[in-house]
Scaffold this active site. Structure first.
Site, PDB file in Angstrom:
ATOM      1  N   TYR A  97     -30.126 -73.394   4.235  1.00 17.85           N
ATOM      2  CA  TYR A  97     -30.047 -72.690   2.948  1.00 17.85           C
ATOM      3  C   TYR A  97     -31.111 -71.603   2.880  1.00 17.85           C
ATOM      4  O   TYR A  97     -30.825 -70.455   2.537  1.00 17.85           O
ATOM      5  CB  TYR A  97     -30.206 -73.689   1.798  1.00 17.85           C
ATOM      6  CG  TYR A  97     -30.262 -73.037   0.442  1.00 17.85           C
ATOM      7  CD1 TYR A  97     -29.107 -72.540  -0.147  1.00 17.85           C
ATOM      8  CD2 TYR A  97     -31.461 -72.924  -0.248  1.00 17.85           C
ATOM      9  CE1 TYR A  97     -29.154 -71.947  -1.397  1.00 17.85           C
ATOM     10  CE2 TYR A  97     -31.516 -72.335  -1.494  1.00 17.85           C
ATOM     11  CZ  TYR A  97     -30.357 -71.842  -2.066  1.00 17.85           C
ATOM     12  OH  TYR A  97     -30.400 -71.242  -3.305  1.00 17.85           O
ATOM     13  N   SER A 155     -32.654 -66.650  -4.166  1.00 16.82           N
ATOM     14  CA  SER A 155     -33.171 -67.915  -4.680  1.00 16.82           C
ATOM     15  C   SER A 155     -34.676 -67.885  -4.521  1.00 16.82           C
ATOM     16  O   SER A 155     -35.209 -67.102  -3.733  1.00 16.82           O
ATOM     17  CB  SER A 155     -32.593 -69.060  -3.836  1.00 16.82           C
ATOM     18  OG  SER A 155     -33.278 -70.262  -4.062  1.00 16.82           O
TER      19      SER A 155
END
Length: 181
Positions: free
Chosen positions: A144, A131
């Site tokens: 995350y 990401s």
């Protein structure tokens, strides 16, 4: 015909990748936790849908064995994952463990299960979705970010480890995309 194995293909980037590769003539093995709910991908001739829960070693073993029975696999796309958002003190230990189990250990376990097959072929590509959150950070997504940074570091190390076997390791680090993530 080349074959790609995709985790997390029930929606978003995984589903879009499955459709793209199928449209380019690849055999696609699209995996997801609930394949009985998938109707769009199952209607495409060169897509096989298999069950896979990346948090279950037994499920991983069955999915990898099933995929290899269908076709030798050329590309493994570790895409399954999700994100937690909120302040750290709001997360339970179970939520933190689940996030790491899916986003980090799932990637490692799926890759590890495929390695004997790829080493025997002396070729292959392992792609993992990280990401933008594996490259920069934002507030309220620390867990995350931790999982995505872990996959970036692990992937870089694995690229050196597997290069001598003809296996390439890559990451895809998307920013914001329209998905139900």
């Amino acid at each position: 015909m080349k074959t790609i194995f995709i985790t997390g293909a029930s929606s978003g980037l995984g589903k879009a990748t499955a459709k793209l590769f199928a449209s380019k003539g690849w055999r696609v093995i699209a995996t997801m936790r609930q394949p009985e709910n998938e109707h769009e991908l199952t209607a495409i001739a060169n897509i096989n849908v298999l069950p896979l829960d990346v948090t279950s070693e037994g499920s991983i073993k069955e999915a990898v064995e099933g995929a290899i029975r269908i076709s030798p696999v050329d590309v493994v796309f570790n895409n399954a994952g999700y994100g937690l958002a909120g302040p750290l003190e709001g997360y339970t230990d179970n939520q933190i463990t689940r996030q790491f189990n899916t986003n980090v250990l799932g990637v490692i376990r799926v890759t590890k299960e495929f390695l004997p097959h790829l080493r025997e072929k002396k070729s292959g590509v392992i792609i993992s979705t990280t990401s933008i959150g594996g490259l920069v950070t934002f507030p309220f997504t620390s867990i995350y970010h931790a999982t995505k940074w872990a996959i970036e570091g692990w992937s870089e190390s694995m690229s050196f480890e597997l290069a001598a076997h003809g296996i390439k390791v890559k990451t895809v680090a998307p920013g914001g995309i329209a998905t139900h993530f």
